[in-house]
Design a protein around this motif. Structure first.
Motif, PDB file in Angstrom:
ATOM      1  N   GLU A   1      14.764 -54.919  -8.047  1.00 35.85           N
ATOM      2  CA  GLU A   1      13.753 -53.988  -7.350  1.00 35.85           C
ATOM      3  C   GLU A   1      12.485 -54.730  -7.576  1.00 35.85           C
ATOM      4  OE1 GLU A   1      13.825 -51.330  -5.601  1.00 35.85           O
ATOM      5  OE2 GLU A   1      15.676 -50.591  -5.987  1.00 35.85           O
ATOM      6  N   LYS A   2      11.662 -54.624  -6.290  1.00 35.56           N
ATOM      7  CA  LYS A   2      10.477 -55.442  -6.292  1.00 35.56           C
ATOM      8  C   LYS A   2       9.731 -54.814  -7.458  1.00 35.56           C
ATOM      9  CE  LYS A   2       6.445 -56.745  -3.630  1.00 35.56           C
ATOM     10  NZ  LYS A   2       6.526 -57.402  -2.529  1.00 35.56           N
ATOM     11  N   GLY A   3       8.672 -55.861  -8.337  1.00 31.49           N
ATOM     12  CA  GLY A   3       8.032 -55.267  -9.501  1.00 31.49           C
ATOM     13  C   GLY A   3       8.730 -55.276 -10.692  1.00 31.49           C
ATOM     14  N   ASP A   4      10.355 -55.398 -10.777  1.00 37.05           N
ATOM     15  CA  ASP A   4      10.957 -55.361 -11.963  1.00 37.05           C
ATOM     16  C   ASP A   4      11.177 -56.850 -12.441  1.00 37.05           C
ATOM     17  OD1 ASP A   4      11.710 -52.570 -12.031  1.00 37.05           O
ATOM     18  OD2 ASP A   4      13.822 -52.957 -11.311  1.00 37.05           O
TER      19      ASP A   4
ATOM     20  N   LEU B   1       9.139 -59.865 -13.653  1.00 39.32           N
ATOM     21  CA  LEU B   1       7.856 -60.101 -14.338  1.00 39.32           C
ATOM     22  C   LEU B   1       7.397 -61.750 -13.934  1.00 39.32           C
ATOM     23  CD1 LEU B   1       7.460 -58.052 -17.613  1.00 39.32           C
ATOM     24  CD2 LEU B   1       6.873 -57.243 -15.292  1.00 39.32           C
TER      25      LEU B   1
ATOM     26  N   ASN C   1       5.148 -65.161 -13.423  1.00 39.68           N
ATOM     27  CA  ASN C   1       4.169 -65.778 -13.933  1.00 39.68           C
ATOM     28  C   ASN C   1       3.862 -67.210 -13.462  1.00 39.68           C
ATOM     29  OD1 ASN C   1       5.706 -67.525 -15.549  1.00 39.68           O
ATOM     30  ND2 ASN C   1       6.076 -66.200 -17.006  1.00 39.68           N
TER      31      ASN C   1
ATOM     32  N   TRP D   1       8.144 -69.757  -6.106  1.00 42.61           N
ATOM     33  CA  TRP D   1       8.307 -68.697  -4.975  1.00 42.61           C
ATOM     34  C   TRP D   1       9.113 -69.825  -3.805  1.00 42.61           C
ATOM     35  CZ3 TRP D   1       6.405 -68.735   0.451  1.00 42.61           C
ATOM     36  CH2 TRP D   1       6.882 -67.615   0.950  1.00 42.61           C
TER      37      TRP D   1
ATOM     38  N   CYS E   1      13.215 -60.072   1.587  1.00 41.52           N
ATOM     39  CA  CYS E   1      13.026 -60.132  -0.294  1.00 41.52           C
ATOM     40  C   CYS E   1      12.481 -61.375  -0.528  1.00 41.52           C
ATOM     41  CB  CYS E   1      14.297 -59.703  -0.601  1.00 41.52           C
ATOM     42  SG  CYS E   1      15.110 -58.158  -0.202  1.00 41.52           S
ATOM     43  N   GLU E   2      11.531 -61.222  -1.526  1.00 46.49           N
ATOM     44  CA  GLU E   2      11.032 -62.641  -2.139  1.00 46.49           C
ATOM     45  C   GLU E   2      12.240 -63.133  -2.953  1.00 46.49           C
ATOM     46  OE1 GLU E   2       7.383 -61.156  -3.672  1.00 46.49           O
ATOM     47  OE2 GLU E   2       6.371 -62.165  -1.921  1.00 46.49           O
TER      48      GLU E   2
END
Length: 88
Positions: free
Chosen positions: A4-7, A9, A11, A16, A23-24
């Motif tokens: 899920e987006k945001g799950d 983390l 850095n 990317w 979806c990224e």
């Protein structure tokens, strides 16, 4: 894995690569250094995925296929994004 987006983390150690169906798609810097000369294709097939990826309840799994870029393909690639910076 599909999360899920945001799950996930993110850095400065994440690269990317682009989007797949909105979806990224990311990989670690170390993985990218190893795979940067290859064309990666993400495919879906019936079966069980691994770990806690979102495809498991759907009865499918992701399969990554790869091949080396041809020299002319490699030369025409767009820069990728490390953290907030783009690199060649």
């Amino acid at each position: 894995m599909c999360l899920e987006k945001g799950d996930l983390l993110l850095n400065e150690n994440d690269v990317w690569l682009g989007t797949i169906h909105g979806c990224e798609f990311f990989m670690s810097k170390d993985q990218f250094e190893y795979w940067k000369h290859t064309h990666l294709t993400v495919d879906v097939t019936k079966g069980r995925g691994s770990s806690f990826s979102l495809e498991i309840p759907m009865g499918v799994r992701f399969v990554i296929k790869s091949r080396m870029f041809k020299p002319e393909e490699y030369e025409s690639l767009s820069p990728v994004k490390y953290g907030e910076e783009f690199i060649d």
